[in-house]
Design a protein around this motif. Structure first.
Motif, PDB file in Angstrom:
ATOM      1  N   ASP A 226       0.768  -1.275   0.184  1.00  0.00           N
ATOM      2  CA  ASP A 226      -0.022   0.012   0.036  1.00  0.00           C
ATOM      3  C   ASP A 226       0.867   1.350  -0.041  1.00  0.00           C
ATOM      4  O   ASP A 226       0.497   2.284  -0.656  1.00  0.00           O
ATOM      5  CB  ASP A 226      -0.909   0.048   1.311  1.00  0.00           C
ATOM      6  CG  ASP A 226      -2.014  -1.158   1.114  1.00  0.00           C
ATOM      7  OD1 ASP A 226      -2.260  -1.635  -0.025  1.00  0.00           O
ATOM      8  OD2 ASP A 226      -2.747  -1.053   2.141  1.00  0.00           O
ATOM      9  N   ALA A 229       1.756   2.068  -3.508  1.00  0.00           N
ATOM     10  CA  ALA A 229       0.694   2.859  -4.419  1.00  0.00           C
ATOM     11  C   ALA A 229       0.675   4.199  -3.742  1.00  0.00           C
ATOM     12  O   ALA A 229       0.333   5.044  -4.623  1.00  0.00           O
ATOM     13  CB  ALA A 229      -0.583   1.814  -3.968  1.00  0.00           C
ATOM     14  N   PHE A 230       0.780   4.384  -2.581  1.00  0.00           N
ATOM     15  CA  PHE A 230       0.869   5.746  -2.001  1.00  0.00           C
ATOM     16  C   PHE A 230       1.696   6.610  -2.391  1.00  0.00           C
ATOM     17  O   PHE A 230       1.306   7.749  -2.939  1.00  0.00           O
ATOM     18  CB  PHE A 230       0.843   5.760  -0.471  1.00  0.00           C
ATOM     19  CG  PHE A 230       0.978   7.088   0.089  1.00  0.00           C
ATOM     20  CD1 PHE A 230      -0.076   7.996   0.456  1.00  0.00           C
ATOM     21  CD2 PHE A 230       2.258   7.711   0.471  1.00  0.00           C
ATOM     22  CE1 PHE A 230       0.139   9.209   1.123  1.00  0.00           C
ATOM     23  CE2 PHE A 230       2.322   8.736   1.115  1.00  0.00           C
ATOM     24  CZ  PHE A 230       1.550   9.632   1.269  1.00  0.00           C
ATOM     25  N   LYS A 232       3.437   6.471  -5.100  1.00  0.00           N
ATOM     26  CA  LYS A 232       3.177   6.527  -6.829  1.00  0.00           C
ATOM     27  C   LYS A 232       2.158   7.616  -7.205  1.00  0.00           C
ATOM     28  O   LYS A 232       2.171   8.413  -7.913  1.00  0.00           O
ATOM     29  CB  LYS A 232       2.758   5.218  -7.187  1.00  0.00           C
ATOM     30  CG  LYS A 232       2.667   5.487  -8.994  1.00  0.00           C
ATOM     31  CD  LYS A 232       2.111   4.027  -9.420  1.00  0.00           C
ATOM     32  CE  LYS A 232       1.998   3.978 -11.020  1.00  0.00           C
ATOM     33  NZ  LYS A 232       1.768   2.538 -11.343  1.00  0.00           N
ATOM     34  N   GLU A 233       0.955   7.962  -5.994  1.00  0.00           N
ATOM     35  CA  GLU A 233      -0.147   8.825  -6.089  1.00  0.00           C
ATOM     36  C   GLU A 233       0.123   9.808  -5.497  1.00  0.00           C
ATOM     37  O   GLU A 233      -0.201  10.867  -6.116  1.00  0.00           O
ATOM     38  CB  GLU A 233      -1.353   8.321  -5.745  1.00  0.00           C
ATOM     39  CG  GLU A 233      -1.761   6.710  -6.449  1.00  0.00           C
ATOM     40  CD  GLU A 233      -2.823   6.134  -5.760  1.00  0.00           C
ATOM     41  OE1 GLU A 233      -3.573   6.608  -4.834  1.00  0.00           O
ATOM     42  OE2 GLU A 233      -3.255   4.888  -6.396  1.00  0.00           O
ATOM     43  N   SER A 234       0.846   9.809  -4.268  1.00  0.00           N
ATOM     44  CA  SER A 234       0.889  11.062  -3.540  1.00  0.00           C
ATOM     45  C   SER A 234       2.041  11.916  -2.989  1.00  0.00           C
ATOM     46  O   SER A 234       2.329  12.644  -2.218  1.00  0.00           O
ATOM     47  CB  SER A 234      -0.012  10.916  -2.393  1.00  0.00           C
ATOM     48  OG  SER A 234      -1.211  10.279  -2.351  1.00  0.00           O
ATOM     49  N   SER A 240       0.612  15.191   2.280  1.00  0.00           N
ATOM     50  CA  SER A 240       0.125  14.032   2.069  1.00  0.00           C
ATOM     51  C   SER A 240       0.526  12.908   3.073  1.00  0.00           C
ATOM     52  O   SER A 240       1.519  12.838   3.481  1.00  0.00           O
ATOM     53  CB  SER A 240       0.168  13.263   0.819  1.00  0.00           C
ATOM     54  OG  SER A 240       1.476  12.998   0.633  1.00  0.00           O
TER      55      SER A 240
END
Length: 299
Positions: A226, A229-230, A232-234, A240
């Motif tokens: 997770d 993924a975080f 990569k996105e934020s 964040s």
């Protein structure tokens, strides 16, 4: 095998204005962490892991070595901005840690048993640690975790609003969701929420998470996945945060169960400097009741 207690102490105490994790509140200079550790050892935990910034290691060793040597195993883990980034570049404007979820991930190499996670600056009470130890030694597995919960009324501050993770329950009474509500405070005899969401009033008995979680060590794989993924996105969003409830939510979506374990323990914390005298009074009251000695570790 005895469970492990992970204490999250790497955060910067922005609202409080100092490093409150190591501030003395007890009559013999005890920090809130001292009471948590003493309660955990009494409840049956076998190891303490301090999650800190590496620059504070010497301070923590000086503070706790004389108290804990020979009493319980302990170890330090560090949360730094460049950990578990897989080569991603840290934005120049990023200064604060990545959040509680990243903090837990940073303890991966030093935790091998079922474990509990708590905040360094919250007083949870012995019953909470007893319930956690019982769950971790009897019921915790790869598919079953727990949250130690409190009634909302027992977690409010007299000196300002607070943010709380409001627990939603499924038909079995297990955790279905944790929704972060912001700006919770008493207005007269009502608990109001000033975050623009509904409902804007909560029951005093609303079940909330105070960041006391019980996990199986297999959860680290989910944290790592997770967090990737975080990032990569934020990663480009300066404030964040990768938080524990987000991982728990994904665990539930993937078919896991999170038991909601209620405690009768008294909770209090130090969100604001103005909370400090009340915390000292509550500790003194517990000492007068015989729950703790005036010198927690003995001179």
């Amino acid at each position: 095998m005895k469970p492990t207690l992970v204490i999250l102490a790497a955060g910067m105490a922005s609202r409080y204005g100092s490093m409150k994790q190591v501030e003395a509140f007890g009559p013999s200079g005890e920090t809130i962490m001292d009471y948590s550790i003493a309660d955990a050892v009494k409840a049956g935990f076998g190891k303490i892991v301090f999650l800190i910034r590496e620059q504070f290691e010497d301070n923590f060793r000086k503070l706790f070595a004389s108290k804990l040597d020979g009493k319980v195993e302990y170890e330090f883990a560090f949360q730094e901005l460049d950990m578990y980034l897989d080569g991603a570049e840290i934005p120049a404007e990023r200064t604060k840690p990545w959040g509680t979820g990243h903090a837990v991930l940073c303890t991966k190499k030093v935790v091998s048993t079922p474990f509990a996670v708590i905040n360094a600056d919250d007083f949870y009470g012995f019953d909470a640690f007893k319930k956690a130890a019982e769950f971790l030694t009897t019921d915790c597995n790869e598919k079953t975790y727990a949250v130690i919960s409190y009634p909302l009324m027992n977690t409010l501050s007299e000196h300002g609003t607070v943010n709380r993770g409001v627990c939603g329950l499924d038909e079995k009474g297990n955790l279905a969701s944790v929704v972060e509500r912001i700006g919770i405070g008493l207005q007269g005899d009502k608990v109001k929420v000033d975050d623009g969401l509904q409902p804007d009033e909560l029951s005093k008995d609303t079940v909330v998470s105070m960041n006391f979680w019980c996990f199986h060590p297999s959860v680290y794989d989910l944290y790592e996945k997770d967090f990737k993924a975080f990032i990569k996105e934020s990663i480009a969003v300066p404030k964040s945060e990768f938080l524990i409830p987000a991982v728990v939510d994904n665990f539930i979506k993937e078919g896991g169960e999170v038991k909601v374990v209620t405690t009768s323990a008294q909770w209090f914390g130090v969100t604001y400097k103005e909370d400090a005298p009340a915390v000292q009074k509550q500790l003194n009251d517990l000492i007068e009741q015989g729950a703790y000695s005036t010198n927690l570790w003995g001179a």
